[in-house]
Design an enzyme around this catalytic site. Sequence first.
Site, PDB file in Angstrom:
ATOM      1  N   HIS A 154       0.103 -12.075   0.764  1.00 64.58           N
ATOM      2  CA  HIS A 154      -0.675 -11.107  -0.003  1.00 64.58           C
ATOM      3  C   HIS A 154      -0.683 -11.387  -1.499  1.00 64.58           C
ATOM      4  CE1 HIS A 154      -1.572  -6.479  -0.379  1.00 64.58           C
ATOM      5  NE2 HIS A 154      -2.677  -7.212  -0.440  1.00 64.58           N
TER       6      HIS A 154
ATOM      7  N   TYR B  31       0.826  -1.197   0.000  1.00 65.78           N
ATOM      8  CA  TYR B  31       0.000   0.000   0.000  1.00 65.78           C
ATOM      9  C   TYR B  31       0.869   1.258   0.000  1.00 65.78           C
ATOM     10  CZ  TYR B  31      -3.607  -3.325   1.591  1.00 65.78           C
ATOM     11  OH  TYR B  31      -4.455  -4.395   1.727  1.00 65.78           O
TER      12      TYR B  31
END
Length: 332
Positions: free
Chosen positions: A131, A50
């Site tokens: 992820h 992110y």
Amino acid sequence: MSKEVLKEKIGLGGVAIGNGFKVLTDKEAEQTLEAAWEAGIRYYDTSPWYGLGLSERRFGHFLHNKKREDYILSTKVGRVLKATNNIPETMWNEPAPFDYKYDYSAEAVRRSIEDSLQRLGVESIDYVFIHDLSPDHNDEYEDGTDWLDHFEVARKGAMPELTKMREEGIIKGWGLGVNTIEPIIKTLEETDADPDLFLSAIQYSIVHHKDSLDKLLPVVEKHDVGLITAAPFNAGLLSGKDRYNYSGDMPDDKVQKLNKIKEIAKKHDVDLSTASIQFSFAPKIVNTVLAGASKPEQVKENAKAFDVKIPSEFWKDLKSEGLIDERAEVPS
């Protein structure tokens, strides 16, 4: 049931804090995090991905002033960051100056967690999610590999290493954080891994939940692991944004369904964002719903969602009109 893994009803996701949809100043990010804390939110989820480290840095800047035992923190592994003056093109707006490489090996996972601890400026991470080990990222992996190739690396590397780190007390638990259902099912049904908790994004919302009812929820229940439903607004669609699942594409069928749902919501004077959060948390096997925010008022509204009583007639009308699945659990 695995509600014991994580008891927080709602958490704050870190995509927007990493400039996922627009540029936030450090001050705006700090104000949003402060609002979350003041509203009683104590579960925070972020990732090195992110903002290429930006989200973790911002979360850490805020959280390092709090007592570590007062909040729950999760981050992710699967990409290793490296400083660069040639920042790659990504979905992030004005990210931190890092490049990234997918790597699901044991060594990369341990390094990634150590890097995250430094960016966050905290001494421990509660949960770690592998992820984007998922078919929706097949066009991003290097050297012609696909998610199944990387899954095999993770099966031999990331998964046993995270179990080892849990045994060492470095983390409390681990699982996958993905936007599709298949990797979670494959981990539970086809490996001897010992995960604790999964983060399933964009897969259980008012406009999209049949696949989870058919496949995901039964397997999660069978294996008695925890489940976080993330992105209850489908990354914007259900909270008034012209955005569906992190892109600008607005599928016609979802828009048509949304418009019908809006009519019923108006009839019963129901706020659709509130209903979306409650719906994503409603299944008994769901531990937590994770929602993002980029403004203090958004996070305050999200935190209040469970204080609102939604008329049972609203849910009955959605089912009778075929807008939500008959099998879907709804708030009582």
